[in-house]
Enzyme design. Structure first.
Site, PDB file in Angstrom:
ATOM      1  N   SER A 433       1.138  -1.229   0.352  1.00 36.64           N
ATOM      2  CA  SER A 433      -0.633   0.175   0.509  1.00 36.64           C
ATOM      3  C   SER A 433       0.997   1.381   0.067  1.00 36.64           C
ATOM      4  O   SER A 433      -0.125   2.256  -0.090  1.00 36.64           O
ATOM      5  CB  SER A 433      -1.355  -0.414   1.471  1.00 36.64           C
ATOM      6  OG  SER A 433      -0.521   0.054   2.363  1.00 36.64           O
ATOM      7  N   HIS A 454      -3.876  -3.679  -4.983  1.00 35.16           N
ATOM      8  CA  HIS A 454      -3.782  -2.955  -3.779  1.00 35.16           C
ATOM      9  C   HIS A 454      -5.226  -4.154  -3.393  1.00 35.16           C
ATOM     10  O   HIS A 454      -6.358  -2.719  -3.585  1.00 35.16           O
ATOM     11  CB  HIS A 454      -3.573  -1.886  -4.096  1.00 35.16           C
ATOM     12  CG  HIS A 454      -3.645  -1.135  -2.758  1.00 35.16           C
ATOM     13  ND1 HIS A 454      -4.088   0.333  -2.289  1.00 35.16           N
ATOM     14  CD2 HIS A 454      -3.297  -1.497  -1.000  1.00 35.16           C
ATOM     15  CE1 HIS A 454      -3.724   0.620  -1.302  1.00 35.16           C
ATOM     16  NE2 HIS A 454      -3.625  -0.785  -0.643  1.00 35.16           N
ATOM     17  N   GLU A 466      -6.577  -1.381  -6.490  1.00 37.61           N
ATOM     18  CA  GLU A 466      -5.535  -0.254  -7.317  1.00 37.61           C
ATOM     19  C   GLU A 466      -4.841  -2.098  -7.769  1.00 37.61           C
ATOM     20  O   GLU A 466      -4.468  -2.323  -7.567  1.00 37.61           O
ATOM     21  CB  GLU A 466      -4.986   0.640  -6.731  1.00 37.61           C
ATOM     22  CG  GLU A 466      -6.036   1.208  -5.806  1.00 37.61           C
ATOM     23  CD  GLU A 466      -4.938   2.357  -5.448  1.00 37.61           C
ATOM     24  OE1 GLU A 466      -5.278   3.616  -5.749  1.00 37.61           O
ATOM     25  OE2 GLU A 466      -4.601   2.096  -4.087  1.00 37.61           O
ATOM     26  N   ASN A 504      -3.953   5.737  -1.102  1.00 38.61           N
ATOM     27  CA  ASN A 504      -3.711   6.539  -0.431  1.00 38.61           C
ATOM     28  C   ASN A 504      -2.680   7.735  -0.199  1.00 38.61           C
ATOM     29  O   ASN A 504      -2.219   9.162   0.410  1.00 38.61           O
ATOM     30  CB  ASN A 504      -2.477   4.929   0.114  1.00 38.61           C
ATOM     31  CG  ASN A 504      -3.148   4.291   1.276  1.00 38.61           C
ATOM     32  OD1 ASN A 504      -4.426   4.030   1.510  1.00 38.61           O
ATOM     33  ND2 ASN A 504      -2.616   3.016   1.336  1.00 38.61           N
TER      34      ASN A 504
END
Length: 691
Positions: A433, A454, A466, A504
């Protein structure tokens, strides 16, 4: 769907002498069996899923005219699709409906279902898979419902800013406990086999092979008469409904503000006023539904629906991945392995420690049960998940998913011998991540077949994944990874390798700004309430507790070292909290005490400045990701942020919100905050594209 059903799909000669009288239809097939039971099979053309469109209703009207004339012994309505009964209304037609006079078109649909309900013979809906929204309303217009084991019913309209609009608001409360009916419509929750039978939505639950016998029983009149219960009779009186409505509004307000989500409040209003009179309720439902179609909330939520469809489309195709080996049986690795097995993949799960492997199998069983799998389906899923401490599954795996610690050296050590153990054409994907794929690719066995997958926590609930490509990832690798997401029932967002990827990168400034506000003396509860008032499903402080403060701290440190633009600094007291083991929900204590964490309900006295300090850095990060090509376009950013972070869906996503509020206004506000709080608020140069 095989066997008995296929003999009643209109392929046989009609015994009622009506075979030549039923006009050919694009979306329905009609026929009658030797016992005089008419079968109407919904099989929407050019689609793998049934939806209820204007064309479907118009053709049903023609078929009901045939039924009114021929008077069969009974009528059966069911789906010709393996995917299920019907997924609801055709949302793509809603904008045209609004422009063409929604109330009149809805009224025409009601007239058709009313005629179905008035047929003199027994009418039976046979439901396999899901009957949702307008599909559920079609089933409710029938006298009886046979549910194939594993099937479900639901009204997800509130997720589109609407309430049921084709008779559900008065037919469901007339069928089952009105309190239960309202709860289903207000929450949008799905009821599965056992509960559907217990509530009385399904008259019987059976297996596919027994459908013909069950139909014959209803055709012969072997059905118990339903009598309204004491509560249903009480709710026929307005004073009783008024008391219940007050409670419903209170409970609804805990989850959704009326100005953000007007639909549940509109439903409560019409039920309170007209719940004792079906005709009046029907009229009110039509008018209310038509009004809700025009609201900004409904338009934004329908946009979110299409964003989901667009993400899903990017995962079309065959992955060619039948066998998966997961390295690391921690929380993420175990859940990824369990979900892949649940979805039909052969999975081996490896870890250097045997203890997590046993825990992973127990966790997999919980995931299967939460997904409403039958005992046989759960057994089969668990049979496909094999603990593999020695890594024997590497040799046969089409995909290896690395879910090891978030540490470059640890991952490099894992990759060191994979080249000699993996198949030549196998893909290696990391679930990192926070680490850059460019660096990991240098130690991967084959950089061209290395990418990111992800997943978000919890894997079984979070829809977005992702799919990350670095500079030398070949297209075939990302295509196959995206297709795998589709096969796992997940939404792939294809993004480029960059610090934090997309989600993120956008979420971390939001979380760190919450820490900065607390550091300045703002109560954590006020920070959370400001975010929820904006429309986030939970506040950033609660979210940090749930993700894990140690994980948040690691991601923040990793991002801060790679970004050109600063974020809010991590306060020393946060590091000390993590060092004391106060890492959030998983530790029982973080900012809040768990399991009952989060701010207590109360009046929201926060001002918009707090929400701007939280939300605008997130928007700015999204603009940066768009400018740098991390994300493909604004729609992908909106979809990813809605389905990964819960970004206020009624606002249509961060980019849609920025456009609606006004990019110039947002840029000016960022400039003002930069003067007050420093360069972390300086607007990204990408805002210039909106000028």
């Amino acid at each position: 769907m095989t066997g008995p059903v296929l003999t009643h799909l209109g392929e046989t000669k009609l015994e009622l002498g009506a075979a030549n009288d039923v006009a050919a239809h694009r979306n329905w097939r009609a026929g009658a069996d030797k016992d005089g039971v008419a079968w109407l099979v919904l099989d929407v053309a050019d689609s793998g899923t049934n939806t209820i469109s204007e064309a479907v209703i118009r053709e049903l009207s023609d078929l009901i005219q045939w039924l009114e004339r021929e008077r069969p012994k009974a009528v059966v309505i069911r789906s010709g699709k393996l995917s299920g009964f019907a997924a609801g209304a055709d949302i793509s037609g809603f904008s045209d409906m609004a422009e063409s006079g929604a109330a009149d078109l809805i009224r025409q649909g009601h007239d058709v279902l009313d005629r179905l309900a008035r047929l003199e013979c027994p009418t039976v809906a046979v439901v396999h898979g899901a009957a949702l929204g307008a599909g559920f309303e079609l089933a409710l217009a029938c006298d009886h419902r046979i549910l194939i084991d594993g099937g479900s019913f639901g009204f997800p309209e509130v997720q589109l800013g609407l309430h049921p609009g084709l008779g559900g608001t008065f037919r469901l409360p007339a069928l089952i406990d009105p309190d239960e009916a309202m709860t289903l419509m207000l929450t949008g929750k799905t009821v599965h086999t056992r509960k559907a039978r217990k509530l009385g939505i399904a008259d019987t639950v059976t297996q596919e092979r027994h459908v013909a016998a069950a139909v014959q029983a209803f055709a012969a009149g072997d059905a118990q008469d339903r009598q309204p219960g004491v509560k249903a009779r009480a709710f026929g009186l307005k004073p009783a409904r008024q008391i219940a409505a007050r409670k419903m509004r209170t409970e609804t307000a805990k989850k959704a503000a009326q100005d953000h989500y007007p639909a549940p409040y509109a439903l409560i209003d019409i039920w309170e006023a007209y719940g004792g009179d079906s005709a009046a309720m029907q009229k009110a439902e039509i008018e209310s539904f038509a009004r809700l179609l025009e609201t900004d909330t409904a338009k934004s939520l329908m946009r979110a629906f299409f964003l989901r469809q667009s993400l899903r489309e990017s995962g079309r195709g065959e992955s060619g991945i039948a066998r998966v080996h997961v390295i690391g049986a921690g929380a993420m690795g175990a859940d990824i392995a369990a979900w892949a097995a649940l979805k039909g993949k052969m999975v081996t799960l490896g870890d250097i420690d045997a203890a997590p492997l046993g825990a992973a199998v127990r966790r997999a069983k919980e995931i299967c049960e939460a997904a409403h799998l039958s005992s046989a389906e759960t057994r089969d899923a668990l049979d496909r998940l094999m603990p593999d401490p020695n890594g024997y599954g590497l040799a046969k795996a089409d995909l290896v998913v690395e879910a090891g610690p978030e540490d470059f050296e640890a991952k490099a050590n894992i990759y060191s011998d994979l080249g000699t153990r993996m198949k030549d054409d196998a893909i290696l994907a990391t679930n990192t991540s926070s680490l850059r794929l460019a660096a990991l690719a240098e130690v991967a066995p084959d950089a061209s077949r290395f990418g990111g997958l992800h997943f978000f926590n919890p894997v079984a609930k979070m829809q977005l994944v992702e799919v990350v490509a670095h500079k030398t990832t070949v297209q075939d690798t990302t295509d196959r990874l995206a297709a795998l997401c589709g096969e796992l029932g997940r939404l792939p967002a294809r993004v480029a390798d960059a610090p934090g990827f997309l989600v993120n990168r956008a979420l971390t400034p939001y979380l760190l700004e919450a820490m900065a506000l607390i550091d300045e003396g703002t109560a954590k509860e006020d920070v959370d309430r400001a975010a929820m008032r904006f429309g986030m499903p939970m506040g950033p402080v609660t979210l940090a507790d749930q993700v894990g403060l140690d994980i948040c701290l690691h991601v923040a440190d990793s991002l801060a070292s790679e970004l050109d633009k600063p974020m809010a600094p991590v306060p020393d007291w946060l590091r000390e909290k993590v060092q004391r083991g106060e890492t959030g929900k998983k530790a029982g204590k973080g900012f809040y005490h768990w399991p009952d964490g989060g701010p207590e309900s109360g009046e929201d006295h926060t001002d918009t400045m707090i929400s701007d300090r939280l939300i605008l850095p997130m928007l700015d990060a999204c603009v940066e990701c768009l400018r740098k090509g991390v994300a493909q376009d604004e729609a992908q950013i909106d979809g990813a942020m809605i389905f990964a972070t819960g970004f206020a869906p009624f606002r249509g996503g961060p980019m849609h919100y920025a456009s609606a509020r006004g990019p110039n206004e947002i840029r000016d506000q960022l400039d003002a905050m930069a003067e007050d709080h420093g360069p972390r608020f300086a607007p990204d140069e990408g805002w210039s594209r909106f000028a």
